[in-house]
Scaffold this active site. Structure first.
Site, PDB file in Angstrom:
ATOM      1  N   THR A   1       0.821  -1.206   0.000  1.00 14.41           N
ATOM      2  CA  THR A   1       0.000   0.000   0.000  1.00 14.41           C
ATOM      3  C   THR A   1       0.865   1.271   0.000  1.00 14.41           C
ATOM      4  OG1 THR A   1      -1.440   1.291   1.470  1.00 14.41           O
ATOM      5  CG2 THR A   1      -0.101  -0.354   2.515  1.00 14.41           C
ATOM      6  N   ASP A   2       0.273   2.365  -0.440  1.00 14.07           N
ATOM      7  CA  ASP A   2       0.986   3.652  -0.372  1.00 14.07           C
ATOM      8  C   ASP A   2       1.082   4.155   1.072  1.00 14.07           C
ATOM      9  OD1 ASP A   2      -1.688   4.321   0.036  1.00 14.07           O
ATOM     10  OD2 ASP A   2      -1.736   5.941  -1.446  1.00 14.07           O
ATOM     11  N   GLU A   3       0.311   3.535   1.985  1.00 17.17           N
ATOM     12  CA  GLU A   3       0.293   4.031   3.371  1.00 17.17           C
ATOM     13  C   GLU A   3       1.620   3.811   4.084  1.00 17.17           C
ATOM     14  OE1 GLU A   3      -3.401   3.295   5.461  1.00 17.17           O
ATOM     15  OE2 GLU A   3      -4.477   3.083   3.578  1.00 17.17           O
TER      16      GLU A   3
ATOM     17  N   TYR B   1      -1.717  -0.642  11.006  1.00 20.80           N
ATOM     18  CA  TYR B   1      -1.867  -1.279   9.687  1.00 20.80           C
ATOM     19  C   TYR B   1      -0.664  -0.962   8.795  1.00 20.80           C
ATOM     20  CZ  TYR B   1      -3.272  -1.669   4.769  1.00 20.80           C
ATOM     21  OH  TYR B   1      -3.288  -1.947   3.421  1.00 20.80           O
TER      22      TYR B   1
ATOM     23  N   LYS C   1       2.322  -3.373   7.260  1.00 19.05           N
ATOM     24  CA  LYS C   1       2.585  -3.522   5.815  1.00 19.05           C
ATOM     25  C   LYS C   1       4.029  -3.104   5.497  1.00 19.05           C
ATOM     26  CE  LYS C   1       0.110  -4.607   2.905  1.00 19.05           C
ATOM     27  NZ  LYS C   1      -0.249  -5.952   2.365  1.00 19.05           N
TER      28      LYS C   1
HETATM   29  P1  NAD Z   1      -9.592  -7.386   2.118  1.00 22.81           P
HETATM   30  O1  NAD Z   1      -9.581  -7.130   3.590  1.00 22.81           O
HETATM   31  O2  NAD Z   1     -10.806  -7.097   1.328  1.00 22.81           O
HETATM   32  O3  NAD Z   1      -9.232  -8.922   1.845  1.00 22.81           O
HETATM   33  C1  NAD Z   1      -8.212  -9.581   2.529  1.00 22.81           C
HETATM   34  C2  NAD Z   1      -8.330 -11.066   2.212  1.00 22.81           C
HETATM   35  O4  NAD Z   1      -7.265 -11.732   2.908  1.00 22.81           O
HETATM   36  C3  NAD Z   1      -9.634 -11.703   2.656  1.00 22.81           C
HETATM   37  O5  NAD Z   1     -10.134 -12.553   1.675  1.00 22.81           O
HETATM   38  C4  NAD Z   1      -9.235 -12.481   3.905  1.00 22.81           C
HETATM   39  O6  NAD Z   1     -10.037 -13.637   4.121  1.00 22.81           O
HETATM   40  C5  NAD Z   1      -7.806 -12.857   3.567  1.00 22.81           C
HETATM   41  N1  NAD Z   1      -7.018 -13.103   4.780  1.00 22.81           N
HETATM   42  C6  NAD Z   1      -6.919 -12.316   5.886  1.00 22.81           C
HETATM   43  N2  NAD Z   1      -6.142 -12.913   6.803  1.00 22.81           N
HETATM   44  C7  NAD Z   1      -5.720 -14.077   6.256  1.00 22.81           C
HETATM   45  C8  NAD Z   1      -4.881 -15.122   6.712  1.00 22.81           C
HETATM   46  N3  NAD Z   1      -4.333 -15.099   7.938  1.00 22.81           N
HETATM   47  N4  NAD Z   1      -4.645 -16.162   5.890  1.00 22.81           N
HETATM   48  C9  NAD Z   1      -5.195 -16.212   4.658  1.00 22.81           C
HETATM   49  N5  NAD Z   1      -6.019 -15.277   4.175  1.00 22.81           N
HETATM   50  C10 NAD Z   1      -6.279 -14.212   4.975  1.00 22.81           C
HETATM   51  O7  NAD Z   1      -8.333  -6.603   1.570  1.00 22.81           O
HETATM   52  P2  NAD Z   1      -8.146  -5.823   0.190  1.00 22.81           P
HETATM   53  O8  NAD Z   1      -8.673  -4.456   0.342  1.00 22.81           O
HETATM   54  O9  NAD Z   1      -8.620  -6.673  -0.927  1.00 22.81           O
HETATM   55  O10 NAD Z   1      -6.555  -5.706   0.151  1.00 22.81           O
HETATM   56  C11 NAD Z   1      -5.774  -6.745  -0.443  1.00 22.81           C
HETATM   57  C12 NAD Z   1      -4.309  -6.380  -0.334  1.00 22.81           C
HETATM   58  O11 NAD Z   1      -4.071  -5.159  -1.016  1.00 22.81           O
HETATM   59  C13 NAD Z   1      -3.841  -6.165   1.101  1.00 22.81           C
HETATM   60  O12 NAD Z   1      -2.544  -6.717   1.223  1.00 22.81           O
HETATM   61  C14 NAD Z   1      -3.815  -4.658   1.269  1.00 22.81           C
HETATM   62  O13 NAD Z   1      -2.844  -4.266   2.216  1.00 22.81           O
HETATM   63  C15 NAD Z   1      -3.458  -4.222  -0.137  1.00 22.81           C
HETATM   64  N6  NAD Z   1      -3.966  -2.885  -0.534  1.00 22.81           N
HETATM   65  C16 NAD Z   1      -5.280  -2.560  -0.362  1.00 22.81           C
HETATM   66  C17 NAD Z   1      -5.736  -1.317  -0.786  1.00 22.81           C
HETATM   67  C18 NAD Z   1      -7.198  -0.927  -0.674  1.00 22.81           C
HETATM   68  O14 NAD Z   1      -7.555   0.209  -1.009  1.00 22.81           O
HETATM   69  N7  NAD Z   1      -8.095  -1.806  -0.265  1.00 22.81           N
HETATM   70  C19 NAD Z   1      -4.859  -0.406  -1.370  1.00 22.81           C
HETATM   71  C20 NAD Z   1      -3.510  -0.773  -1.525  1.00 22.81           C
HETATM   72  C21 NAD Z   1      -3.076  -2.027  -1.109  1.00 22.81           C
HETATM   73  P1  TYD Z   2     -10.625   4.039   4.464  1.00 30.67           P
HETATM   74  O1  TYD Z   2     -11.612   3.676   3.403  1.00 30.67           O
HETATM   75  O2  TYD Z   2     -10.702   3.348   5.787  1.00 30.67           O
HETATM   76  O3  TYD Z   2      -9.182   3.895   3.816  1.00 30.67           O
HETATM   77  P2  TYD Z   2      -7.729   4.365   4.395  1.00 30.67           P
HETATM   78  O4  TYD Z   2      -7.857   4.755   5.806  1.00 30.67           O
HETATM   79  O5  TYD Z   2      -6.934   3.109   4.252  1.00 30.67           O
HETATM   80  O6  TYD Z   2      -7.287   5.466   3.507  1.00 30.67           O
HETATM   81  O7  TYD Z   2     -10.760   5.592   4.759  1.00 30.67           O
HETATM   82  C1  TYD Z   2     -10.602   6.543   3.728  1.00 30.67           C
HETATM   83  C2  TYD Z   2     -10.696   7.916   4.344  1.00 30.67           C
HETATM   84  O8  TYD Z   2     -12.028   8.110   4.827  1.00 30.67           O
HETATM   85  C3  TYD Z   2      -9.794   8.108   5.562  1.00 30.67           C
HETATM   86  O9  TYD Z   2      -9.323   9.450   5.564  1.00 30.67           O
HETATM   87  C4  TYD Z   2     -10.705   7.887   6.742  1.00 30.67           C
HETATM   88  C5  TYD Z   2     -12.049   8.394   6.233  1.00 30.67           C
HETATM   89  N1  TYD Z   2     -13.257   7.729   6.806  1.00 30.67           N
HETATM   90  C6  TYD Z   2     -14.290   8.482   7.316  1.00 30.67           C
HETATM   91  O10 TYD Z   2     -14.238   9.733   7.336  1.00 30.67           O
HETATM   92  N2  TYD Z   2     -15.394   7.841   7.813  1.00 30.67           N
HETATM   93  C7  TYD Z   2     -15.482   6.482   7.827  1.00 30.67           C
HETATM   94  O11 TYD Z   2     -16.504   5.942   8.319  1.00 30.67           O
HETATM   95  C8  TYD Z   2     -14.418   5.714   7.267  1.00 30.67           C
HETATM   96  C9  TYD Z   2     -14.482   4.206   7.245  1.00 30.67           C
HETATM   97  C10 TYD Z   2     -13.322   6.377   6.752  1.00 30.67           C
END
Ligand code: NAD
Ligand code: TYD
Length: 348
Positions: free
Chosen positions: A131-133, A156, A160
């Site tokens: 992630t960019d975080e 988190y 990561k």
């Molecule tokens: P998500 O929470 O929707 O899905 C995570 C998946 O991992 C689920 O299917 C869960 O069952 C599985 N999982 C969790 N713990 C596990 C374990 N111990 N063993 C096996 N499987 C397990 O997450 P997402 O939003 O799809 O993110 C996927 C990846 O991309 C993550 O690594 C996250 O850090 C990264 N990412 C997410 C975002 C975003 O905006 N959502 C952005 C950048 C990077």
């Molecule tokens: P989120 O979707 O949790 O992604 P991330 O924290 O990984 O960027 O949140 C996106 C932005 O929205 C973040 O600045 C937190 C804010 N936020 C709210 O204001 N209200 C909410 O209920 C949630 C879940 C997030």
């Protein structure tokens, strides 16, 4: 590349990556390895579950013995690792869960890959999805590049960042062929409604308060999830060894502006009077350690691999809203049970 393990394939982004690879590479064998936590849902993959090049195994990446067994039996040529605990707010209440899954789980996978590849790394690849975080927060200006120093603030992002360091350490120490991608906030179908966009869509549909943290002036860069899946496909196949690639949408929004936009779009869609949903906006207690702004410079992946987002935000949001409105059953399913408890604890 013939056999690929995708971890976390039942989650939001993982399910789009599985679908992309299963459809794009019929000659591959794709193994989806997922523990099916609250965030994993096999309903996300109904359309590919019967394809002959796809299989699913329920497994926890923190279970070293089980992971080793699966790797030895399947003998993957590649791993695309997405399994993670992914929600910042949950990491603030349960940081150790994030260390277990995101750090220990990743190291287990690195070991399993190293053990079966036995130092013969030709044609092998471990792609770590991050992630960019990990870069921390930006002020009002500037962009994260691949050279930005790591500076995570939430449990988190710290977990990561730690997993990214381990992935790089395995390349430097053992020569494991790795690549890392760091992406901005994704949105789209199958997004669990604990994250901003699907939570707001769900609450707007149900006339529930729309909780905006702090003053709402936090900024995120949003990318349509299918564009992320395409970028992962490209980097997995064509990215250079030991490199990291930033992926982003060139699409920054302040949270409050985004929530207002969603309200306007959904008022139209639901036949409500203009301004009706915006009345639900409620400013609530801010997130601890809230990062002000994320924004990605995705020049490297564009120049090297020709990737850029293909879906505009207007198109992506329309597709996303339509998907949630047409998949109420999915929403009802994932918001019953454990979700209610989480919601009360988080927003009460
Ligand atoms: P998500 O929470 O929707 O899905 C995570 C998946 O991992 C689920 O299917 C869960 O069952 C599985 N999982 C969790 N713990 C596990 C374990 N111990 N063993 C096996 N499987 C397990 O997450 P997402 O939003 O799809 O993110 C996927 C990846 O991309 C993550 O690594 C996250 O850090 C990264 N990412 C997410 C975002 C975003 O905006 N959502 C952005 C950048 C990077
Ligand atoms: P989120 O979707 O949790 O992604 P991330 O924290 O990984 O960027 O949140 C996106 C932005 O929205 C973040 O600045 C937190 C804010 N936020 C709210 O204001 N209200 C909410 O209920 C949630 C879940 C997030």
């Amino acid at each position: 590349m013939k056999k690929v393990i995708i971890t976390g394939g039942a989650g939001f982004i993982g399910s789009h990556v599985v679908r992309r690879l299963v459809n794009q590479y019929p000659e591959y064998k794709i193994l989806n390895l997922d523990a099916l936590t609250y965030a994993g849902n096999l309903e996300n993959l109904k359309d590919v579950e019967n394809k002959t090049n796809y299989q699913f195994i329920k497994a926890d990446i923190t279970n070293e013995t089980h992971i080793d067994k699966i790797f030895s039996a399947f003998q993957p040529d590649g791993v695309i690792h997405l399994a993670a605990e992914s929600h910042v707010d949950r990491s603030i209440t349960s940081p150790l869960e994030f260390v277990k899954t995101n750090v220990i789980g990743t190291v287990n996978l690195l070991n399993a890959a190293k053990n079966i590849w036995k130092n013969n790394f030709k044609g092998k690849r471990f792609h770590h999805v991050s992630t960019d975080e990990v870069y921390g927060t930006l002020g009002e200006t500037g962009l994260f590049t691949e050279k930005t120093n790591y500076d995570p603030h939430s449990p988190y992002s710290a977990s990561k960042a730690s997993s990214d360091h381990f992935v790089r350490a395995y390349a430097d120490t053992y020569g494991l062929p790795i690549v890392i991608t760091n992406c901005s906030n994704n949105y789209g179908p199958n997004h669990f409604p604990e994250k901003l966009i699907p939570l707001m869509i769900h609450n707007i549909i149900n006339h529930k308060p729309l909780p905006v943290y702090g003053d709402g002036n936090y900024t995120r860069d949003w990318l349509y999830v299918e564009d992320h899946a395409v970028a992962i496909d490209l980097v997995f196949h064509q990215g250079r060894d030991k490199e990291n690639y930033n992926i982003g949408g060139f699409n920054e929004w302040k949270n409050i502006d985004l929530v207002n936009l969603l309200c306007r779009l959904m008022d139209k869609k639901l036949g409500r009077a203009e301004g009706e949903s915006a009345k639900l906006i409620t400013f609530v207690k801010d997130r601890l350690g809230h990062d002000l702004r994320y924004a990605i410079d995705a020049t490297k992946i564009n120049k090297e691999l020709g990737w850029k987002p293909s879906v505009t935000f207007e198109e992506g949001l329309a597709k996303t809203i339509n998907w949630y409105m047409n998949n109420q059953e999915w929403l009802n399913h994932v918001t019953s049970g454990e979700y209610q408890k989480y919601y009360e604890e988080q927003y009460s």
